[in-house]
Design a protein around this motif. Sequence first.
Motif, mmCIF file in Angstrom:
data_model
loop_
_atom_site.group_PDB
_atom_site.id
_atom_site.type_symbol
_atom_site.label_atom_id
_atom_site.label_comp_id
_atom_site.label_asym_id
_atom_site.label_seq_id
_atom_site.Cartn_x
_atom_site.Cartn_y
_atom_site.Cartn_z
ATOM 1 N N THR A 94 0.851 -1.188 0.000
ATOM 2 C CA THR A 94 0.000 0.000 0.000
ATOM 3 C C THR A 94 0.891 1.244 0.000
ATOM 4 O O THR A 94 0.610 2.224 -0.673
ATOM 5 C CB THR A 94 -0.933 0.028 1.231
ATOM 6 N N LYS A 95 1.995 1.151 0.748
ATOM 7 C CA LYS A 95 2.953 2.265 0.802
ATOM 8 C C LYS A 95 4.353 1.661 0.720
ATOM 9 O O LYS A 95 4.626 0.662 1.387
ATOM 10 C CB LYS A 95 2.759 2.999 2.140
ATOM 11 N N LEU A 96 5.210 2.279 -0.087
ATOM 12 C CA LEU A 96 6.582 1.768 -0.215
ATOM 13 C C LEU A 96 7.447 2.498 0.799
ATOM 14 O O LEU A 96 7.542 3.720 0.762
ATOM 15 C CB LEU A 96 7.092 2.010 -1.637
ATOM 16 N N THR A 97 8.069 1.729 1.695
ATOM 17 C CA THR A 97 8.811 2.396 2.769
ATOM 18 C C THR A 97 10.316 2.121 2.743
ATOM 19 O O THR A 97 11.056 2.795 3.447
ATOM 20 C CB THR A 97 8.244 1.996 4.152
ATOM 21 N N THR A 98 10.747 1.135 1.952
ATOM 22 C CA THR A 98 12.188 0.876 1.890
ATOM 23 C C THR A 98 12.618 0.780 0.418
ATOM 24 O O THR A 98 11.784 0.465 -0.449
ATOM 25 C CB THR A 98 12.555 -0.469 2.580
ATOM 26 N N PRO A 99 13.917 0.999 0.146
ATOM 27 C CA PRO A 99 14.368 0.862 -1.254
ATOM 28 C C PRO A 99 14.177 -0.563 -1.776
ATOM 29 O O PRO A 99 13.932 -0.762 -2.959
ATOM 30 C CB PRO A 99 15.848 1.256 -1.204
ATOM 31 N N GLN A 100 14.252 -1.557 -0.864
ATOM 32 C CA GLN A 100 14.032 -2.949 -1.276
ATOM 33 C C GLN A 100 12.590 -3.156 -1.733
ATOM 34 O O GLN A 100 12.335 -3.831 -2.728
ATOM 35 C CB GLN A 100 14.341 -3.923 -0.116
ATOM 36 N N GLU A 101 11.661 -2.570 -0.976
ATOM 37 C CA GLU A 101 10.250 -2.673 -1.379
ATOM 38 C C GLU A 101 10.014 -1.982 -2.719
ATOM 39 O O GLU A 101 9.286 -2.479 -3.567
ATOM 40 C CB GLU A 101 9.342 -2.021 -0.314
ATOM 41 N N LEU A 102 10.650 -0.841 -2.876
ATOM 42 C CA LEU A 102 10.503 -0.104 -4.131
ATOM 43 C C LEU A 102 11.027 -0.935 -5.305
ATOM 44 O O LEU A 102 10.401 -1.017 -6.364
ATOM 45 C CB LEU A 102 11.243 1.240 -4.040
ATOM 46 N N PHE A 103 12.187 -1.592 -5.086
ATOM 47 C CA PHE A 103 12.764 -2.440 -6.143
ATOM 48 C C PHE A 103 11.804 -3.579 -6.485
ATOM 49 O O PHE A 103 11.541 -3.855 -7.658
ATOM 50 C CB PHE A 103 14.122 -3.000 -5.681
ATOM 51 N N GLU A 116 22.562 -3.673 -8.911
ATOM 52 C CA GLU A 116 24.019 -3.600 -8.720
ATOM 53 C C GLU A 116 24.327 -3.076 -7.323
ATOM 54 O O GLU A 116 25.181 -3.626 -6.621
ATOM 55 C CB GLU A 116 24.644 -2.676 -9.778
ATOM 56 N N ALA A 117 23.640 -2.023 -6.909
ATOM 57 C CA ALA A 117 23.883 -1.440 -5.588
ATOM 58 C C ALA A 117 23.520 -2.420 -4.468
ATOM 59 O O ALA A 117 24.117 -2.403 -3.394
ATOM 60 C CB ALA A 117 23.082 -0.144 -5.438
ATOM 61 N N MET A 118 22.532 -3.301 -4.744
ATOM 62 C CA MET A 118 22.135 -4.300 -3.749
ATOM 63 C C MET A 118 23.090 -5.500 -3.724
ATOM 64 O O MET A 118 22.973 -6.365 -2.858
ATOM 65 C CB MET A 118 20.717 -4.811 -4.083
ATOM 66 N N GLY A 119 24.001 -5.551 -4.695
ATOM 67 C CA GLY A 119 24.926 -6.692 -4.785
ATOM 68 C C GLY A 119 24.241 -7.957 -5.296
ATOM 69 O O GLY A 119 24.726 -9.068 -5.067
ATOM 70 N N GLN A 120 23.111 -7.783 -5.999
ATOM 71 C CA GLN A 120 22.342 -8.937 -6.530
ATOM 72 C C GLN A 120 22.860 -9.292 -7.923
ATOM 73 O O GLN A 120 22.248 -8.928 -8.936
ATOM 74 C CB GLN A 120 20.849 -8.581 -6.584
#
Length: 165
Positions: free
Chosen positions: A3-12, A125-129
């Motif tokens: 419902t709401k994106l609160t972390t960069p991981q969720e956004l990704f 790339e920034a996540m190291g994935q």
Amino acid sequence: MFTKLTTPQELFHYKLGAALKMENTVLEMPGDHEKTAQQSQLKKQFRQHAQETKRQIRNLEKAFSELGEEPDDSPCPAIEGIEKEGKANIKKSDDSVVDAVILAGAAETEHHEIAVYEGLITEAEAMGQREIVRLLKENLEQEEHTLEEVKEATRELAQQQFAAA
Ligand SMILES: [Fe+2]
Ligand SMILES: [Fe+2]
């Protein structure tokens, strides 16, 4: 979904879902284009890219599993807008100009896809994935290659059509 994106991981995660929605929408488009296109070369290119799109969808599903998530799509109104505009313009156009309309829509689609993948790759790339980066780069390269083909076909067609006019 979120419902709401609160972390960069969720956004990704959310944007990966929008990419999945984008490719599923695109998968239905070349079929229509293949039927409508007048030039056989163009029909062939759309058929090939439909095969690539199926593979791109599998790559996105694999990217979800790398995240430990189930594939889940997010809204992608941008691609639906491009599709809507393309369909409306095809309807308005005579057979003699319809290939130019289809090619313009294809170029807009590829540019959008490229922007989506470039953004996702930067974040992966920034996540190291690294595996996700590899999967998304495979998709990006196919889009870039397709865009080049579309541009080339657009150039040839424009030269023919304006020389004849
Ligand atoms: Fe694609
Ligand atoms: Fe594409």
